[in-house]
Design an enzyme around this catalytic site. Structure first.
Site, mmCIF file in Angstrom:
data_model
loop_
_atom_site.group_PDB
_atom_site.id
_atom_site.type_symbol
_atom_site.label_atom_id
_atom_site.label_comp_id
_atom_site.label_asym_id
_atom_site.label_seq_id
_atom_site.Cartn_x
_atom_site.Cartn_y
_atom_site.Cartn_z
ATOM 1 N N LEU A 89 -13.462 -17.033 -11.995
ATOM 2 C CA LEU A 89 -14.239 -15.854 -11.611
ATOM 3 C C LEU A 89 -13.910 -15.364 -10.201
ATOM 4 O O LEU A 89 -14.631 -14.551 -9.630
ATOM 5 C CB LEU A 89 -15.735 -16.148 -11.748
ATOM 6 C CG LEU A 89 -16.167 -16.570 -13.156
ATOM 7 C CD1 LEU A 89 -17.651 -16.894 -13.187
ATOM 8 C CD2 LEU A 89 -15.812 -15.516 -14.185
ATOM 9 N N HIS A 91 -11.922 -13.197 -7.510
ATOM 10 C CA HIS A 91 -11.251 -11.900 -7.505
ATOM 11 C C HIS A 91 -9.826 -12.014 -6.962
ATOM 12 O O HIS A 91 -9.607 -12.718 -5.972
ATOM 13 C CB HIS A 91 -12.015 -10.903 -6.627
ATOM 14 C CG HIS A 91 -13.349 -10.544 -7.165
ATOM 15 N ND1 HIS A 91 -14.468 -11.308 -6.950
ATOM 16 C CD2 HIS A 91 -13.748 -9.500 -7.934
ATOM 17 C CE1 HIS A 91 -15.500 -10.751 -7.554
ATOM 18 N NE2 HIS A 91 -15.092 -9.654 -8.164
ATOM 19 N N ASP A 140 1.116 -36.515 -4.244
ATOM 20 C CA ASP A 140 2.342 -36.551 -5.039
ATOM 21 C C ASP A 140 3.513 -37.091 -4.215
ATOM 22 O O ASP A 140 4.322 -37.876 -4.717
ATOM 23 C CB ASP A 140 2.667 -35.150 -5.567
ATOM 24 C CG ASP A 140 3.926 -35.141 -6.402
ATOM 25 O OD1 ASP A 140 4.046 -35.985 -7.321
ATOM 26 O OD2 ASP A 140 4.804 -34.294 -6.139
#
EC number: 4.6.1.17
Length: 177
Positions: A89, A91, A140
């Site tokens: 949600l 923008h 990572d």
């Protein structure tokens, strides 16, 4: 003057509810079309707790996979730009600047991201995403040496611009702070 108390009640009820949920409880994207375009800035931070060996490598010869901090910096910048693809949600915004800083402390990699835009809504989520993606990238990059690295303390530190005004996180007080 007769409408002022009603307007104030409406404003208070808007501040005390989740804006991404409608009256029925369904998720919705907030309509920001009537908001003013202003310059907005957000800063977020987080940490990746790592082993003493990782700290030693980051301060010295580097980790086996390559330049962990440079890779995490670029990943954080990319994360900020891709926020609306990751947060449903959120923008899409014209992000005008992203800075991601990483530092090696005695027990962690400390990450700070600052995001800037001139738009109708803030960039807190972009700053948080930048920190989170940078932190994931650190993990990572160091996992061959430290499989127990932990992301912690991801939070908004400050924001400026927009109707709700400025925010600056204050340090907690007390003996456990």
């Amino acid at each position: 003057m007769t409408g002022a108390p009603s307007a104030r009640r409406s404003e208070l009820s808007t501040q005390n509810r989740l804006t991404h949920i409608d009256e029925t409880g369904a998720a919705r994207m907030v309509d920001v079309s009537q908001k003013d375009v202003t310059t907005r800035l957000a800063r977020a931070s987080g940490r990746v707790l790592v082993s003493p060996r990782v700290i030693e490598l980051l301060r010295g010869e580097g980790v086996p996979k390559g330049d962990a901090l440079a890779t995490a910096r670029i990943a954080g910048i990319m994360g900020a730009k891709r926020t609306p693809d990751l947060i449903p949600l959120c923008h899409p915004l014209a992000v005008s600047g992203v800075e991601v800083e990483l530092g090696v402390a005695d027990d962690a990699v400390e990450i700070t991201a600052t995001v800037k835009t001139t738009d109708r809504t803030g960039v807190e989520m972009e700053a948080l995403t930048a920190v989170s993606v940078a932190a994931l990238t650190v993990i990572d990059m160091v996992k061959a040496v430290d499989k127990s690295a932990v992301i912690t303390d991801v939070r908004v530190e400050a924001k400026s611009g927009g109707k709700s005004g400025d925010y600056r996180r204050t340090a907690p007080e007390g003996p456990d702070a």
